[in-house]
Design a protein around this motif. Structure first.
Motif, PDB file in Angstrom:
ATOM      1  N   ALA A  17       0.819  -1.210   0.000  1.00 37.42           N
ATOM      2  CA  ALA A  17       0.000   0.000   0.000  1.00 37.42           C
ATOM      3  C   ALA A  17       0.847   1.251   0.000  1.00 37.42           C
ATOM      4  O   ALA A  17       0.448   2.287  -0.531  1.00 37.42           O
ATOM      5  N   ALA A  18       2.040   1.182   0.594  1.00 39.07           N
ATOM      6  CA  ALA A  18       2.878   2.370   0.689  1.00 39.07           C
ATOM      7  C   ALA A  18       3.845   2.506  -0.474  1.00 39.07           C
ATOM      8  O   ALA A  18       4.567   3.486  -0.575  1.00 39.07           O
ATOM      9  N   ALA A  19       3.871   1.507  -1.383  1.00 36.07           N
ATOM     10  CA  ALA A  19       4.853   1.531  -2.463  1.00 36.07           C
ATOM     11  C   ALA A  19       4.622   2.739  -3.364  1.00 36.07           C
ATOM     12  O   ALA A  19       3.500   2.998  -3.789  1.00 36.07           O
ATOM     13  N   PRO A  20       5.666   3.506  -3.679  1.00 37.76           N
ATOM     14  CA  PRO A  20       5.506   4.665  -4.550  1.00 37.76           C
ATOM     15  C   PRO A  20       5.345   4.250  -5.995  1.00 37.76           C
ATOM     16  O   PRO A  20       5.603   3.101  -6.372  1.00 37.76           O
ATOM     17  N   ARG A  63       0.921   3.744 -12.676  1.00 38.13           N
ATOM     18  CA  ARG A  63       1.851   3.512 -11.564  1.00 38.13           C
ATOM     19  C   ARG A  63       3.194   2.972 -12.036  1.00 38.13           C
ATOM     20  O   ARG A  63       4.202   3.151 -11.345  1.00 38.13           O
ATOM     21  N   THR A  64       3.211   2.318 -13.179  1.00 31.73           N
ATOM     22  CA  THR A  64       4.462   1.746 -13.682  1.00 31.73           C
ATOM     23  C   THR A  64       5.067   2.576 -14.807  1.00 31.73           C
ATOM     24  O   THR A  64       6.098   2.183 -15.379  1.00 31.73           O
ATOM     25  N   ASP A 237       3.545  -6.632  -8.228  1.00 26.65           N
ATOM     26  CA  ASP A 237       3.620  -5.849  -6.992  1.00 26.65           C
ATOM     27  C   ASP A 237       2.711  -4.633  -7.062  1.00 26.65           C
ATOM     28  O   ASP A 237       2.055  -4.271  -6.071  1.00 26.65           O
ATOM     29  N   ALA A 238       2.661  -3.992  -8.228  1.00 28.02           N
ATOM     30  CA  ALA A 238       1.804  -2.815  -8.363  1.00 28.02           C
ATOM     31  C   ALA A 238       0.331  -3.183  -8.260  1.00 28.02           C
ATOM     32  O   ALA A 238      -0.462  -2.489  -7.607  1.00 28.02           O
ATOM     33  N   LEU A 239      -0.072  -4.301  -8.895  1.00 28.68           N
ATOM     34  CA  LEU A 239      -1.464  -4.734  -8.813  1.00 28.68           C
ATOM     35  C   LEU A 239      -1.852  -5.091  -7.376  1.00 28.68           C
ATOM     36  O   LEU A 239      -2.923  -4.701  -6.886  1.00 28.68           O
TER      37      LEU A 239
END
Length: 280
Positions: A17-20, A63-64, A237-239
């Motif tokens: 949830a915190a991943a930029p 996001r990617t 990871d983004a999903l």
């Protein structure tokens, strides 16, 4: 959920949830996603592809930092294109051994099929077995859609009775029902809610949950040929980060209502993420 399993998952939830947003160039070229008629999950309107699953893919691309091209196919054709490597990414897909041969499954939502039955046909069924034994309607099924083994067992019984018709997409199935050329189909809420509204069938059909169709995971397939392992990890990871931070539930909620959106991503995403961790 097992308490110890939950304790292992919680740190991952916080990290995801915190991943930029990811800024590294991981895309070999613009992502080529395939879409087909899946009701509110993916639909085509005025030559634009829209829907909850499509919005998930667009947020993934954002996001990617990957450009995204989306092509529209009949459902069975989509999987033929995917098998040849011409599609990098699909969404709102159930998992199967055949699809695993060509890609990596990353779940981000749940789904289940209900029996949608014309009220012109008598009967109220809580299972497909009851529908087979006591019903008379023919069931329209869509090519390229996966069903549980329990559902398929009852479908085979219907085939033996000559009560199964196969069509290319859900739009055809519901238009046939609207023109009184079909009586029943199996569809998830995200699909039948759109088609019932578009065809004016809301008051002319009954929707019946059937015991053979339990909730199953649905999500994205990432092509093994078209995407390197490192790229697939970034997308996965983004999903999962979108599942953990509530983005997937909010996106689906815009189409099916907030409560239904949360129901499609149960337990704030923990169950989906734990299921992904247990995939072979």
């Amino acid at each position: 959920m097992d308490i110890l399993l939950g304790m292992r998952i919680l740190p991952l939830l916080f990290v995801l949830a915190a991943a930029p947003a990811i800024g590294t160039p991981i895309c070999p070229a613009p992502l080529h996603a395939g879409a087909s008629d899946l009701g509110l999950a993916s639909f085509r309107e005025d030559d634009r592809v829209s829907g909850a699953a499509i919005d998930v893919l667009r947020e993934l691309a954002r996001r990617t930092n990957c450009p995204l091209n989306i092509s529209w196919y009949p459902r069975a054709r989509l999987w033929a294109e995917y098998a040849t490597g011409r599609i990098n990414l699909t969404a709102s897909s159930a998992r199967s051994a055949e699809r695993d041969r060509f890609g990596q499954f990353v779940p981000f939502v749940t789904t289940r099929f209900d029996l949608v039955l014309s009220r012109r046909v008598p009967g109220n069924f809580t299972s497909l077995a009851e529908f087979v034994e006591h019903g008379s309607a023919r069931l329209n099924l869509v090519r390229g859609i996966l069903y549980t083994s329990e559902v398929l067992g009852q479908v085979e019984r219907l085939r033996q009775q000559g009560r199964v018709e196969v069509v290319n997409d859900f739009d055809i199935a519901f238009r046939k029902m609207a023109s009184k050329r079909a009586e029943a189909t199996l569809a998830p809420m995200t699909i039948y809610s759109r088609h019932l509204q578009n065809t004016g069938l809301q008051d002319l059909v009954s929707v019946m949950p059937v015991t053979e169709s339990a909730p199953v995971l649905a999500g994205a397939y990432l092509s093994r040929d078209g995407l390197a392992p490192a790229a697939r990890k970034v997308f996965a990871d983004a999903l999962l980060g979108m599942v953990a931070d509530g983005s997937v539930a909010r996106i689906y909620g815009k189409y099916v209502g907030e409560a239904n959106g949360r129901a499609l991503v149960p337990d704030h995403g923990r169950a989906i993420i734990s299921a992904y961790q247990l995939l072979p």
